[in-house]
Motif scaffolding. Sequence first.
Motif, PDB file in Angstrom:
ATOM      1  N   GLU A   1       0.818  -1.216   0.000  1.00 15.19           N
ATOM      2  CA  GLU A   1       0.000   0.000   0.000  1.00 15.19           C
ATOM      3  C   GLU A   1       0.853   1.267   0.000  1.00 15.19           C
ATOM      4  OE1 GLU A   1      -2.525  -0.637   3.382  1.00 15.19           O
ATOM      5  OE2 GLU A   1      -3.594  -2.273   2.366  1.00 15.19           O
ATOM      6  N   ALA A   2       2.104   1.169   0.480  1.00 12.71           N
ATOM      7  CA  ALA A   2       2.978   2.350   0.491  1.00 12.71           C
ATOM      8  C   ALA A   2       3.596   2.604  -0.880  1.00 12.71           C
ATOM      9  CB  ALA A   2       4.091   2.168   1.522  1.00 12.71           C
ATOM     10  N   ASP A   3       3.472   1.654  -1.793  1.00 13.25           N
ATOM     11  CA  ASP A   3       4.216   1.711  -3.056  1.00 13.25           C
ATOM     12  C   ASP A   3       3.333   1.849  -4.295  1.00 13.25           C
ATOM     13  OD1 ASP A   3       6.840   1.750  -2.290  1.00 13.25           O
ATOM     14  OD2 ASP A   3       7.115  -0.423  -2.344  1.00 13.25           O
ATOM     15  N   ARG A   4       2.075   2.257  -4.114  1.00 15.51           N
ATOM     16  CA  ARG A   4       1.183   2.341  -5.282  1.00 15.51           C
ATOM     17  C   ARG A   4       1.789   3.191  -6.402  1.00 15.51           C
ATOM     18  NH1 ARG A   4      -0.308   2.832  -9.294  1.00 15.51           N
ATOM     19  NH2 ARG A   4      -2.353   3.185 -10.223  1.00 15.51           N
ATOM     20  N   THR A   5       2.495   4.273  -6.018  1.00 10.15           N
ATOM     21  CA  THR A   5       3.037   5.169  -7.042  1.00 10.15           C
ATOM     22  C   THR A   5       4.541   4.956  -7.251  1.00 10.15           C
ATOM     23  OG1 THR A   5       3.373   6.868  -5.363  1.00 10.15           O
ATOM     24  CG2 THR A   5       1.312   6.957  -6.604  1.00 10.15           C
ATOM     25  N   ALA A   6       5.090   3.840  -6.749  1.00 10.18           N
ATOM     26  CA  ALA A   6       6.533   3.592  -6.894  1.00 10.18           C
ATOM     27  C   ALA A   6       6.894   3.367  -8.365  1.00 10.18           C
ATOM     28  CB  ALA A   6       6.936   2.380  -6.060  1.00 10.18           C
ATOM     29  N   LEU A   7       8.147   3.644  -8.690  1.00  4.96           N
ATOM     30  CA  LEU A   7       8.591   3.569 -10.089  1.00  4.96           C
ATOM     31  C   LEU A   7       8.398   2.178 -10.675  1.00  4.96           C
ATOM     32  CD1 LEU A   7       9.866   5.183 -12.389  1.00  4.96           C
ATOM     33  CD2 LEU A   7      12.119   4.486 -11.549  1.00  4.96           C
ATOM     34  N   HIS A   8       8.662   1.128  -9.884  1.00  2.00           N
ATOM     35  CA  HIS A   8       8.565  -0.225 -10.454  1.00  2.00           C
ATOM     36  C   HIS A   8       7.129  -0.557 -10.849  1.00  2.00           C
ATOM     37  CE1 HIS A   8       7.452  -1.338  -6.274  1.00  2.00           C
ATOM     38  NE2 HIS A   8       7.021  -2.482  -6.747  1.00  2.00           N
ATOM     39  N   VAL A   9       6.155   0.026 -10.138  1.00  2.00           N
ATOM     40  CA  VAL A   9       4.747  -0.197 -10.488  1.00  2.00           C
ATOM     41  C   VAL A   9       4.413   0.543 -11.783  1.00  2.00           C
ATOM     42  CG1 VAL A   9       2.361   0.118  -9.707  1.00  2.00           C
ATOM     43  CG2 VAL A   9       4.135  -0.522  -8.061  1.00  2.00           C
ATOM     44  N   ARG A  10       4.928   1.774 -11.886  1.00  2.00           N
ATOM     45  CA  ARG A  10       4.661   2.569 -13.094  1.00  2.00           C
ATOM     46  C   ARG A  10       5.223   1.896 -14.338  1.00  2.00           C
ATOM     47  NH1 ARG A  10       7.022   8.366 -12.297  1.00  2.00           N
ATOM     48  NH2 ARG A  10       6.604   8.300 -14.517  1.00  2.00           N
ATOM     49  N   LEU A  11       6.392   1.283 -14.220  1.00  2.00           N
ATOM     50  CA  LEU A  11       7.080   0.771 -15.402  1.00  2.00           C
ATOM     51  C   LEU A  11       6.667  -0.648 -15.783  1.00  2.00           C
ATOM     52  CD1 LEU A  11      10.713   2.098 -14.842  1.00  2.00           C
ATOM     53  CD2 LEU A  11       8.875   3.091 -16.198  1.00  2.00           C
ATOM     54  N   ALA A  12       6.058  -1.382 -14.852  1.00  2.00           N
ATOM     55  CA  ALA A  12       5.720  -2.785 -15.134  1.00  2.00           C
ATOM     56  C   ALA A  12       4.559  -2.891 -16.112  1.00  2.00           C
ATOM     57  CB  ALA A  12       5.366  -3.493 -13.828  1.00  2.00           C
ATOM     58  N   ASP A  13       4.394  -4.082 -16.690  1.00  2.00           N
ATOM     59  CA  ASP A  13       3.255  -4.320 -17.570  1.00  2.00           C
ATOM     60  C   ASP A  13       1.986  -4.577 -16.773  1.00  2.00           C
ATOM     61  OD1 ASP A  13       4.493  -4.421 -20.338  1.00  2.00           O
ATOM     62  OD2 ASP A  13       5.780  -5.792 -19.212  1.00  2.00           O
ATOM     63  N   GLU A  14       2.136  -5.224 -15.619  1.00  2.00           N
ATOM     64  CA  GLU A  14       1.000  -5.483 -14.738  1.00  2.00           C
ATOM     65  C   GLU A  14       1.478  -5.247 -13.314  1.00  2.00           C
ATOM     66  OE1 GLU A  14      -0.758  -9.401 -15.283  1.00  2.00           O
ATOM     67  OE2 GLU A  14      -0.168  -9.374 -17.391  1.00  2.00           O
ATOM     68  N   ALA A  15       0.551  -4.951 -12.421  1.00  2.00           N
ATOM     69  CA  ALA A  15       0.942  -4.760 -11.020  1.00  2.00           C
ATOM     70  C   ALA A  15      -0.189  -5.194 -10.107  1.00  2.00           C
ATOM     71  CB  ALA A  15       1.303  -3.303 -10.766  1.00  2.00           C
ATOM     72  N   TYR A  16       0.163  -5.873  -8.996  1.00  2.00           N
ATOM     73  CA  TYR A  16      -0.833  -6.379  -8.057  1.00  2.00           C
ATOM     74  C   TYR A  16      -0.497  -5.968  -6.635  1.00  2.00           C
ATOM     75  CZ  TYR A  16      -2.250  -9.046 -12.089  1.00  2.00           C
ATOM     76  OH  TYR A  16      -2.676  -9.380 -13.349  1.00  2.00           O
ATOM     77  N   LEU A  17      -1.523  -5.488  -5.936  1.00  2.00           N
ATOM     78  CA  LEU A  17      -1.377  -5.110  -4.528  1.00  2.00           C
ATOM     79  C   LEU A  17      -1.275  -6.382  -3.694  1.00  2.00           C
ATOM     80  CD1 LEU A  17      -1.579  -2.891  -2.281  1.00  2.00           C
ATOM     81  CD2 LEU A  17      -4.041  -3.305  -2.296  1.00  2.00           C
ATOM     82  N   ILE A  18      -0.281  -6.419  -2.785  1.00  2.00           N
ATOM     83  CA  ILE A  18      -0.136  -7.635  -1.982  1.00  2.00           C
ATOM     84  C   ILE A  18      -0.236  -7.400  -0.484  1.00  2.00           C
ATOM     85  CG2 ILE A  18       1.138  -9.125  -3.576  1.00  2.00           C
ATOM     86  CD1 ILE A  18       3.613  -7.925  -1.862  1.00  2.00           C
ATOM     87  N   GLY A  19      -0.494  -6.169  -0.045  1.00  2.00           N
ATOM     88  CA  GLY A  19      -0.696  -6.006   1.395  1.00  2.00           C
ATOM     89  C   GLY A  19      -0.291  -4.656   1.935  1.00  2.00           C
ATOM     90  N   PRO A  20      -0.422  -4.485   3.252  1.00  2.00           N
ATOM     91  CA  PRO A  20      -0.067  -3.227   3.921  1.00  2.00           C
ATOM     92  C   PRO A  20       1.437  -2.948   3.853  1.00  2.00           C
ATOM     93  CG  PRO A  20      -1.299  -4.691   5.392  1.00  2.00           C
ATOM     94  CD  PRO A  20      -0.943  -5.484   4.192  1.00  2.00           C
ATOM     95  N   PRO A  21       1.845  -1.732   4.214  1.00  2.00           N
ATOM     96  CA  PRO A  21       3.246  -1.334   4.033  1.00  2.00           C
ATOM     97  C   PRO A  21       4.313  -2.216   4.693  1.00  2.00           C
ATOM     98  CG  PRO A  21       1.894   0.597   4.429  1.00  2.00           C
ATOM     99  CD  PRO A  21       0.997  -0.589   4.624  1.00  2.00           C
ATOM    100  N   PRO A  22       4.154  -2.659   5.957  1.00  2.00           N
ATOM    101  CA  PRO A  22       5.294  -3.396   6.545  1.00  2.00           C
ATOM    102  C   PRO A  22       5.680  -4.628   5.707  1.00  2.00           C
ATOM    103  CG  PRO A  22       3.707  -2.824   8.245  1.00  2.00           C
ATOM    104  CD  PRO A  22       3.054  -2.501   6.934  1.00  2.00           C
TER     105      PRO A  22
END
Lengths: 168, 500
Positions: free
Chosen positions: B34-55
């Motif tokens: 949840e802390a990484d929704r706007t992280a660079l790796h998410v922006r650049l990937a072809d697909e992205a999936y949320l896997i949980g809270p920040p810790p």
Amino acid sequence: MSYTADFQGRTHRVAVNTMGSPAAVRVDETTHEVDFTPIVGGLFSLLVGGRSFEVDVVEEGEGVLAIWVEGELHQIEFEEEGRLRRKAARAGDKGRGGPQTIVAPMPGKVVKLLVASGQEVTSGQGIIVIEAMKMENELKAAGPGVVKEIKVQEGAGVGGGEILVVIE
Amino acid sequence: MFNKILIANRGEIAVRVIRACREMGIAAVAIYSEADRTALHVRLADEAYLIGPPPSAQSYLNVDRIIEAAKTAGAKAIHPGYGFLSENPEFALRCEQERLVFIGPSSQAIRAMGGKTAGRSLAAKAGVPVVPGTTRELSDQEVLQAVKEIGLPVVIKAIAGGGGKGMRIVSTEADLAGAIRAARSEASSSFGNPAVYVERYLGGARHIEMQILADGKGHVVYLGERECSLQRRHQKVVEESPSPFVDADLRSRMGEAAVKLAKAAAYTNAGTMEFLVDSGRNFYFLELNARLQVEHPVTEMVTGLDLVKEQIRIAAGEPISVRQDDIRLRGHAIECRIYAEDPFNNFMPSPGKIHTLRNPSGPGVRVDSGIYEGCEVPIYYDPIVSKLVAWGRDRDEAIRRMRRALAEYVILGVKTSIPFHRRILSDPQVLAGEIHTQFLESWLAKGMAEAKGNLAEIALVAGALYLHTKKPSGRGSAGQGGPAESPWKLAARQEAVRRR
């Protein structure tokens, strides 16, 4: 307009004598002819007597500027001359030997307490170790004093800005 | 070959793996907390999936959610990057059970080399020299006995250790009991395992490691060494290849030892054998890192190989693309790890928003970065933001390029280690290559030099002019609004359309 500028424990006098291009700026005893041109945001191009510099300026507080030049960060506190000296005013607030607080800079966990309540500490002495961002960090006393209160225990989670230890 | 790979990591290394996937025509699947929704790796990937809270424990270490994301996406393989689950034999085993290819060694090979003492025993059996010491876990009484045999100074080490934790150097007998206690308690809290063993402490030694590649077809090659002696708190700060200390003879002896050990462990994929090297050019095996290393780019720069692509090919059952005789080290490469931390305040982590970013470029410069202008460096993860790599025909040119690139690199909003690196790379002993694993700690103990007077003068001039010309209304934040669409994504989409 003249400023006093505190940088790394030294106070400099900086005066902007004429504006326009180039401007005349005196730093202590040396006068520089400066072309100061904004590029974008906080980025400026400086031509100082023909030498070219890229400078980023970030205002961190009133008169407190973080200035980045060629890989070096300079944190400088400017004050317009003739104004009430903020620093003097602040020193008055704080008073000599007033309490200092050791505050968690960010959320983390207390790894180790290095002092006990009632213990005398010296300036720069390690007070508490907290873990954040996978790293352990030792927080130090800003000045000498006696540990008045320890508000946390080893192993406890702490929030950013939380007061951990009070030193008097 | 796989048509889709999930990358079980974040930050610069996730971006690095996405780049290799894209060049190979493989779809890259990111995971994010949840802390990484706007992280660079998410922006650049072809697909992205949320896997949980920040810790991390609930996200990037959450095996069930990661496996689930891989299945949802239809990925056939998982690249673990470094850190997180990369050397976790249970995760590798789980992938094997779920019929997902783990891009790394087998779970058995990770287990065989995982514990520090297991690796030492295997090395000793394979005839690879190890630092004198014990090869199994010891009781307090046995530690005392072992120290009598080995002689002081020694280092007490956690069997499950890593990153310098659970490690104590002891030079006098009086300190021994306390050091055992401290090492056990640190190991217990960091790794959940208080087991320790003892090694002789080699003062003034260098940390030099050998990169290997091993495919499942019996080919093992070594790709030359990396000198990683510049460390702070047992964490590498600057790495280079080749080492200024290693000659052709030592290189081939260390390389052959590494190959021998990889074969003995039935090791596959990319791996790194860490060695201590003393002033007499004797080398001692320390441990095997069963993953891609942070510092892999310096090896890529001097060998011309893409280690991530090699990893993917090996995992897909293909042979290594080169033979030992084809491997030549060309020129010299150096890497500076750029952390969001304040080198002038005890290296305190410095998370926050990066409001200004200008990357260096030009000949011989490579930036492996996980940040962009306007992004947040979250508090939850390792504070590495990027790796700056410079290549030159020789060491001198590489260092000059690095200094030039460090002066071009502007990251504002968080404190970074850039000024620290500039000082390290100006030190005469570093320039002469006369370094060892304690060098940086003693260098730091002397206190870091202040910025040069000339630049301070310019800063004073700029600051006064800034205040003088400032509009009284105050300045808005520096948010410029990034590019609307990543050019990579556009290129990949066009590519996908062409393939159809």
